[in-house]
Design a protein around this motif. Structure first.
Motif, PDB file in Angstrom:
ATOM      1  N   TYR A 154      -0.312 -25.718   0.117  1.00 36.91           N
ATOM      2  CA  TYR A 154      -1.290 -24.535  -0.078  1.00 36.91           C
ATOM      3  C   TYR A 154      -0.581 -23.457  -0.716  1.00 36.91           C
ATOM      4  CZ  TYR A 154       1.072 -22.969   4.323  1.00 36.91           C
ATOM      5  OH  TYR A 154       1.993 -22.562   5.254  1.00 36.91           O
ATOM      6  N   ASN A 155      -1.378 -22.676  -1.259  1.00 37.51           N
ATOM      7  CA  ASN A 155      -1.207 -21.330  -1.843  1.00 37.51           C
ATOM      8  C   ASN A 155      -1.182 -20.254  -0.865  1.00 37.51           C
ATOM      9  OD1 ASN A 155      -0.920 -21.964  -4.648  1.00 37.51           O
ATOM     10  ND2 ASN A 155      -3.139 -22.496  -4.320  1.00 37.51           N
ATOM     11  N   TYR A 156      -0.472 -19.365  -0.980  1.00 30.35           N
ATOM     12  CA  TYR A 156      -0.103 -18.500   0.300  1.00 30.35           C
ATOM     13  C   TYR A 156       0.381 -16.881  -0.364  1.00 30.35           C
ATOM     14  CZ  TYR A 156       1.996 -15.670   4.132  1.00 30.35           C
ATOM     15  OH  TYR A 156       2.434 -14.967   5.135  1.00 30.35           O
ATOM     16  N   MET A 157      -0.287 -15.948   0.408  1.00 29.36           N
ATOM     17  CA  MET A 157       0.134 -14.558   0.252  1.00 29.36           C
ATOM     18  C   MET A 157       0.041 -13.753   1.432  1.00 29.36           C
ATOM     19  SD  MET A 157      -1.574 -13.386  -3.430  1.00 29.36           S
ATOM     20  CE  MET A 157      -0.684 -11.770  -3.401  1.00 29.36           C
ATOM     21  N   SER A 158       1.092 -12.700   1.507  1.00 29.44           N
ATOM     22  CA  SER A 158       0.760 -12.137   2.880  1.00 29.44           C
ATOM     23  C   SER A 158      -0.078 -10.839   2.615  1.00 29.44           C
ATOM     24  CB  SER A 158       2.121 -11.353   3.386  1.00 29.44           C
ATOM     25  OG  SER A 158       2.744 -10.718   2.527  1.00 29.44           O
ATOM     26  N   PHE A 159      -0.649 -10.385   3.638  1.00 27.34           N
ATOM     27  CA  PHE A 159      -1.636  -8.825   3.359  1.00 27.34           C
ATOM     28  C   PHE A 159      -0.653  -7.902   2.620  1.00 27.34           C
ATOM     29  CE2 PHE A 159      -3.533 -10.816   7.255  1.00 27.34           C
ATOM     30  CZ  PHE A 159      -4.615 -11.119   6.773  1.00 27.34           C
ATOM     31  N   HIS A 160       0.694  -7.948   3.118  1.00 26.45           N
ATOM     32  CA  HIS A 160       1.321  -6.871   2.221  1.00 26.45           C
ATOM     33  C   HIS A 160       1.492  -7.058   0.864  1.00 26.45           C
ATOM     34  CE1 HIS A 160       4.646  -4.080   1.739  1.00 26.45           C
ATOM     35  NE2 HIS A 160       5.384  -4.986   1.062  1.00 26.45           N
ATOM     36  N   HIS A 165      -0.118  -5.877  -4.850  1.00 25.28           N
ATOM     37  CA  HIS A 165      -0.403  -6.418  -6.219  1.00 25.28           C
ATOM     38  C   HIS A 165      -1.685  -5.693  -6.494  1.00 25.28           C
ATOM     39  CE1 HIS A 165      -1.406  -9.202  -9.228  1.00 25.28           C
ATOM     40  NE2 HIS A 165      -2.753  -9.139  -8.904  1.00 25.28           N
ATOM     41  N   VAL A 166      -2.428  -5.114  -5.713  1.00 23.06           N
ATOM     42  CA  VAL A 166      -3.572  -4.199  -5.764  1.00 23.06           C
ATOM     43  C   VAL A 166      -3.263  -2.639  -6.329  1.00 23.06           C
ATOM     44  CG1 VAL A 166      -5.861  -3.219  -5.223  1.00 23.06           C
ATOM     45  CG2 VAL A 166      -5.347  -5.530  -4.805  1.00 23.06           C
ATOM     46  N   THR A 167      -2.657  -2.317  -5.329  1.00 21.73           N
ATOM     47  CA  THR A 167      -1.905  -0.770  -5.771  1.00 21.73           C
ATOM     48  C   THR A 167      -1.374  -0.906  -7.101  1.00 21.73           C
ATOM     49  OG1 THR A 167      -2.025  -0.592  -3.461  1.00 21.73           O
ATOM     50  CG2 THR A 167      -0.595   0.875  -4.740  1.00 21.73           C
ATOM     51  N   SER A 168      -0.464  -1.677  -7.260  1.00 19.08           N
ATOM     52  CA  SER A 168       0.312  -1.555  -8.385  1.00 19.08           C
ATOM     53  C   SER A 168      -0.458  -1.800 -10.001  1.00 19.08           C
ATOM     54  CB  SER A 168       1.722  -2.657  -8.449  1.00 19.08           C
ATOM     55  OG  SER A 168       0.941  -3.882  -8.445  1.00 19.08           O
ATOM     56  N   GLY A 169      -1.432  -2.530  -9.760  1.00 10.91           N
ATOM     57  CA  GLY A 169      -2.299  -2.767 -10.816  1.00 10.91           C
ATOM     58  C   GLY A 169      -3.319  -1.415 -10.989  1.00 10.91           C
ATOM     59  N   LEU A 170      -3.674  -0.882  -9.809  1.00 13.93           N
ATOM     60  CA  LEU A 170      -4.354   0.451  -9.923  1.00 13.93           C
ATOM     61  C   LEU A 170      -3.389   1.413 -10.729  1.00 13.93           C
ATOM     62  CD1 LEU A 170      -6.301   0.908  -6.527  1.00 13.93           C
ATOM     63  CD2 LEU A 170      -7.252   0.474  -8.807  1.00 13.93           C
ATOM     64  N   ILE A 171      -2.103   1.560 -10.401  1.00 14.80           N
ATOM     65  CA  ILE A 171      -1.461   2.468 -11.049  1.00 14.80           C
ATOM     66  C   ILE A 171      -1.001   2.178 -12.452  1.00 14.80           C
ATOM     67  CG2 ILE A 171       1.152   3.445 -10.914  1.00 14.80           C
ATOM     68  CD1 ILE A 171       0.666   2.961  -7.971  1.00 14.80           C
ATOM     69  N   ALA A 172      -0.972   0.872 -12.818  1.00 17.47           N
ATOM     70  CA  ALA A 172      -0.832   0.461 -14.278  1.00 17.47           C
ATOM     71  C   ALA A 172      -1.743   0.446 -14.921  1.00 17.47           C
ATOM     72  CB  ALA A 172       0.148  -0.955 -14.103  1.00 17.47           C
ATOM     73  N   VAL A 181       0.865 -14.669  -8.541  1.00 21.45           N
ATOM     74  CA  VAL A 181       1.695 -14.244  -7.786  1.00 21.45           C
ATOM     75  C   VAL A 181       1.327 -15.139  -6.524  1.00 21.45           C
ATOM     76  CG1 VAL A 181       2.322 -11.908  -8.343  1.00 21.45           C
ATOM     77  CG2 VAL A 181       0.239 -12.118  -6.938  1.00 21.45           C
ATOM     78  N   TYR A 182       0.977 -16.294  -6.404  1.00 19.78           N
ATOM     79  CA  TYR A 182       0.513 -17.272  -5.323  1.00 19.78           C
ATOM     80  C   TYR A 182       2.048 -17.575  -5.113  1.00 19.78           C
ATOM     81  CZ  TYR A 182      -4.727 -17.553  -5.701  1.00 19.78           C
ATOM     82  OH  TYR A 182      -5.955 -17.353  -5.727  1.00 19.78           O
ATOM     83  N   LYS A 183       2.063 -17.966  -3.764  1.00 20.21           N
ATOM     84  CA  LYS A 183       3.527 -18.625  -3.239  1.00 20.21           C
ATOM     85  C   LYS A 183       2.895 -20.012  -2.780  1.00 20.21           C
ATOM     86  CE  LYS A 183       5.573 -14.476  -1.748  1.00 20.21           C
ATOM     87  NZ  LYS A 183       6.136 -13.799  -0.663  1.00 20.21           N
ATOM     88  N   GLU A 184       3.353 -21.110  -3.161  1.00 23.01           N
ATOM     89  CA  GLU A 184       3.084 -22.568  -2.814  1.00 23.01           C
ATOM     90  C   GLU A 184       4.114 -22.631  -1.342  1.00 23.01           C
ATOM     91  OE1 GLU A 184       3.315 -25.524  -5.766  1.00 23.01           O
ATOM     92  OE2 GLU A 184       2.084 -24.417  -7.168  1.00 23.01           O
ATOM     93  N   LYS A 185       3.438 -23.308  -0.613  1.00 23.71           N
ATOM     94  CA  LYS A 185       4.146 -23.753   0.620  1.00 23.71           C
ATOM     95  C   LYS A 185       3.533 -24.861   1.217  1.00 23.71           C
ATOM     96  CE  LYS A 185       4.630 -20.356   3.746  1.00 23.71           C
ATOM     97  NZ  LYS A 185       4.386 -19.185   4.737  1.00 23.71           N
TER      98      LYS A 185
END
Length: 228
Positions: A154-160, A165-172, A181-185
């Protein structure tokens, strides 16, 4: 930049608000107890919609429609000309139930109204919290119950991770596709990190990453459910 974050009291909303504030971005938190109409919409540049009714056996289709579709419909009407960020679910690709249907309707609502926004980003989130499941399996194994653990990919991301991801995108000035940036587990491997393999029973292989040569696919079982 002034950012309105709905669902401010939820796990995702809290993490995003903290990251935005740590990055010196002005945040207006919103929870369902407040009225959307009292917000100073002329002072908002971006709306991040973290408000959602998440799956529960105690809820029905009406609950999901109220929280995931009708609330969004009201929000869209107030968000003209703004950058709108919405969270969908990757599980739409492998599950067909009332929650997923409400999220599909929400996505369709946004896409048909995409011309209203200055910018629209729909981010399909993978699994965000696997700790409860893994911990329950580990506890059962340590208590001698020999649980069956599927080799579930399954694909995974933490809330952090999502907040970053969202904040850095807004700044950029551009939010990259979140699937980058999905992590496969693998559930079986995650459990084996905490208990010896002889304490569990290896189950069947299940692929919920659905990624072949960099392309995501719909789960065959979901296609069959529509065809039948």
């Amino acid at each position: 930049m002034n950012v309105l974050v709905t669902g401010a009291s939820g796990n995702l909303g809290r993490h995003i608000i903290k990251k935005l504030r740590d990055s010196d971005i002005s945040v207006i938190p919103y929870s369902h107890k407040e009225s959307l109409e009292v917000i100073d919409w002329g002072n908002i540049d971006c709306v991040i919609n973290c408000a959602a009714i998440i799956p529960s056996s105690e809820l029905n289709m009406s609950d999901y429609l109220q929280g995931n579709v009708l609330f969004l419909q009201r929000l869209v009407a107030l968000s003209r000309g703004k950058h709108f960020i919405h969270f969908s679910t990757f599980s739409e690709l492998y599950r067909n139930d009332e929650y997923q249907k409400s999220k599909m309707l929400a996505n369709s609502l946004l896409l048909i109204n995409s011309d209203l926004f200055d910018q629209l980003d729909i981010l399909s989130l993978p699994t965000l919290d696997d700790e409860k499941l893994i911990s329950s399996i580990v506890e059962a194994a340590l208590n001698g119950h020999k649980p069956v653990v599927d080799k579930l990919s399954y694909n995974y991301m933490s809330f952090h991770d999502v907040a970053n991801h969202v904040t850095s995108g807004l700044i950029a000035g551009e939010i990259r596709p979140i699937s980058e940036v999905y992590k496969e587990k693998n559930l079986y491997k995650e459990v084996c990190k905490r208990v010896l393999p002889n304490l569990i029973i290896e189950g069947i292989s299940i692929d919920r990453c659905l990624n072949s040569d960099g392309i995501y696919h719909v789960c065959p079982k979901l296609l069959l459910s529509f065809l039948n």
